[in-house]
Design a protein around this motif. Structure first.
Motif, short mmCIF file in Angstrom:
data_model
loop_
_atom_site.label_atom_id
_atom_site.label_comp_id
_atom_site.label_asym_id
_atom_site.label_seq_id
_atom_site.Cartn_x
_atom_site.Cartn_y
_atom_site.Cartn_z
N ILE A 153 -25.80 7.64 -1.26
CA ILE A 153 -24.77 8.54 -1.78
C ILE A 153 -25.48 9.78 -2.34
CG2 ILE A 153 -22.87 8.83 -3.39
CD1 ILE A 153 -22.60 5.76 -3.40
N ASN A 154 -25.33 10.91 -1.68
CA ASN A 154 -26.08 12.11 -2.04
C ASN A 154 -25.13 13.20 -2.55
OD1 ASN A 154 -27.42 14.79 -1.64
ND2 ASN A 154 -29.11 13.48 -0.97
N PRO A 155 -25.12 13.46 -3.84
CA PRO A 155 -24.19 14.45 -4.40
C PRO A 155 -24.43 15.87 -3.93
CG PRO A 155 -25.78 13.75 -6.05
CD PRO A 155 -25.94 12.83 -4.89
N ALA A 156 -25.70 16.24 -3.69
CA ALA A 156 -25.99 17.59 -3.21
C ALA A 156 -25.37 17.82 -1.85
CB ALA A 156 -27.50 17.81 -3.14
N LYS A 201 -20.95 20.08 1.45
CA LYS A 201 -19.95 19.88 2.50
C LYS A 201 -18.55 20.29 2.02
CE LYS A 201 -21.90 18.52 6.29
NZ LYS A 201 -21.72 19.28 7.55
N ILE A 202 -18.25 19.99 0.76
CA ILE A 202 -16.97 20.40 0.19
C ILE A 202 -16.85 21.92 0.21
CG2 ILE A 202 -15.64 20.50 -1.97
CD1 ILE A 202 -16.67 17.69 -2.59
N ASN A 203 -17.98 22.60 0.07
CA ASN A 203 -17.99 24.05 0.05
C ASN A 203 -18.27 24.66 1.42
OD1 ASN A 203 -17.88 25.26 -2.94
ND2 ASN A 203 -18.88 23.26 -3.01
N GLY A 204 -18.22 23.84 2.46
CA GLY A 204 -18.25 24.35 3.82
C GLY A 204 -19.61 24.57 4.44
N PHE A 205 -20.66 23.96 3.92
CA PHE A 205 -21.98 24.09 4.55
C PHE A 205 -22.80 22.84 4.29
CE2 PHE A 205 -22.53 25.56 0.23
CZ PHE A 205 -23.80 25.12 -0.14
N ASP A 206 -23.95 22.78 4.92
CA ASP A 206 -24.88 21.66 4.76
C ASP A 206 -26.06 22.14 3.94
OD1 ASP A 206 -26.76 19.60 5.02
OD2 ASP A 206 -26.16 19.13 7.07
N ILE A 207 -26.30 21.52 2.79
CA ILE A 207 -27.37 21.96 1.88
C ILE A 207 -28.73 21.91 2.56
CG2 ILE A 207 -27.71 19.65 0.91
CD1 ILE A 207 -28.06 23.06 -0.90
N ARG A 208 -28.86 21.06 3.59
CA ARG A 208 -30.15 20.93 4.28
C ARG A 208 -30.44 22.11 5.19
NH1 ARG A 208 -28.95 15.21 6.88
NH2 ARG A 208 -27.04 16.40 7.29
N GLU A 209 -29.45 22.98 5.35
CA GLU A 209 -29.63 24.19 6.16
C GLU A 209 -29.76 25.44 5.30
OE1 GLU A 209 -26.23 24.17 8.70
OE2 GLU A 209 -26.87 22.40 9.83
N LYS A 210 -29.87 25.25 3.99
CA LYS A 210 -30.00 26.37 3.07
C LYS A 210 -31.24 26.19 2.19
CE LYS A 210 -25.77 28.23 3.83
NZ LYS A 210 -25.48 29.64 4.17
N GLY A 211 -31.71 27.29 1.63
CA GLY A 211 -32.82 27.22 0.67
C GLY A 211 -34.04 26.54 1.24
N ALA A 242 -32.06 18.05 0.28
CA ALA A 242 -30.77 17.63 -0.27
C ALA A 242 -30.97 17.02 -1.65
CB ALA A 242 -30.09 16.63 0.67
N GLY A 243 -31.34 17.89 -2.59
CA GLY A 243 -31.61 17.43 -3.95
C GLY A 243 -31.20 18.44 -4.99
N ALA A 244 -31.47 18.11 -6.24
CA ALA A 244 -30.99 18.91 -7.37
C ALA A 244 -31.60 20.31 -7.40
CB ALA A 244 -31.28 18.18 -8.67
N SER A 245 -32.89 20.42 -7.13
CA SER A 245 -33.54 21.73 -7.23
C SER A 245 -32.98 22.70 -6.20
CB SER A 245 -35.06 21.61 -7.09
OG SER A 245 -35.39 21.03 -5.84
N ASN A 246 -32.76 22.22 -4.98
CA ASN A 246 -32.26 23.11 -3.93
C ASN A 246 -30.80 23.47 -4.14
OD1 ASN A 246 -32.58 24.65 -1.57
ND2 ASN A 246 -31.75 23.02 -0.29
N ILE A 247 -29.98 22.52 -4.59
CA ILE A 247 -28.58 22.84 -4.85
C ILE A 247 -28.47 23.81 -6.01
CG2 ILE A 247 -27.96 21.03 -6.50
CD1 ILE A 247 -25.85 21.98 -3.46
N THR A 248 -29.44 23.77 -6.93
CA THR A 248 -29.48 24.75 -8.03
C THR A 248 -29.75 26.14 -7.48
OG1 THR A 248 -30.27 23.09 -9.60
CG2 THR A 248 -30.61 25.40 -10.19
N LEU A 249 -30.71 26.23 -6.56
CA LEU A 249 -31.05 27.52 -5.97
C LEU A 249 -29.88 28.10 -5.18
CD1 LEU A 249 -34.64 26.75 -4.64
CD2 LEU A 249 -34.04 28.15 -6.61
N VAL A 250 -29.16 27.23 -4.47
CA VAL A 250 -28.11 27.68 -3.58
C VAL A 250 -26.78 27.89 -4.30
CG1 VAL A 250 -26.76 27.08 -1.52
CG2 VAL A 250 -29.22 26.60 -1.59
N MET A 251 -26.44 26.97 -5.25
CA MET A 251 -25.11 27.01 -5.84
C MET A 251 -25.08 27.18 -7.35
SD MET A 251 -22.83 24.31 -3.63
CE MET A 251 -21.38 24.98 -4.46
#
Length: 199
Positions: free
Chosen positions: A16-19, A24-34, A38-47
């Motif tokens: 279960i990966n919250p990032a 996905k809820i916001n319309g993109f894949d975190i693994r394709e950004k930053g 798929a973790g806290a540091s990258n989701i911080t950078l992106v969102m």
């Protein structure tokens, strides 16, 4: 059978990966950004910081919860908390629902250590904060933390099975951070001080 159930249950919770879910809820894949993680540091950078804090706390809690619960459900299993925590981390790093491309395990490592021994968690946290202040890279925390906890656990318990499991996940964490080490060498890795900026 209990060992299999423990590993399977904790692996699936780790998946279960919250990032990934937030992205996905916001319309993109975190693994394709930053940084592609798929973790806290990258989701911080992106969102932003709110998404990052939520992700970190969720990942810490899931590892803490399954490690604690496994200790009550399967007390007969040797080093059950280590087995449970490592299984959860494997689910987080290699989630079956995300084609085995997940996070890098830092928050889950913290949750496992917290469930195993809160004092050990606090001491290692203090050491890691010093390491961050010295090197200014968050990416060094998971590799150094996993290695230090392996030695601390071995010194405290002399449990060969637990030491092997922790050494195994430490090698995986080192492997998952190979791109970070390359970026540090090339001066391209994002520094921890960057995440502290208001904007």
């Amino acid at each position: 059978m209990n060992i299999f159930l423990c590993i399977l249950m904790d692996y699936l919770v780790g998946c279960i990966n919250p990032a990934y879910i937030i992205s996905k809820i916001n319309g993109f894949d975190i693994r394709e950004k930053g940084t592609g993680n798929a973790g806290a540091s990258n989701i911080t950078l992106v969102m932003g910081k709110k998404a990052g804090i939520f992700t970190a706390l969720f990942d810490i809690f899931k590892a803490f919860a399954v490690t604690t619960i496994a200790g009550y459900l399967f007390p007969e299993i040797k080093c059950v908390k280590i087995l449970s925590g490592v299984s959860c981390m494997l689910g987080h790093i290699f989630p079956v629902f995300m084609k085995f491309h997940g996070g890098k395990g830092l928050a889950c490592l913290g949750g496992m250590i917290l469930a195993y021994n809160p004092i050990t968690f606090l001491l290692l946290l203090l050491v890691e904060l010093v390491i961050i202040l010295i090197f200014d890279y968050i990416s060094v925390v998971a590799p150094s933390g996993s290695i230090m906890f392996t030695f601390v656990y071995g010194f405290m318990t002399k449990d060969i099975t637990g030491i092997f499991l922790l050494a195994f996940i430490s090698v995986i964490i080192l492997f998952k951070h190979r791109d970070n080490f390359r970026r540090i060498k090339n001066g391209e890795e994002i520094r921890a001080s960057f995440l502290r900026k208001k904007n």
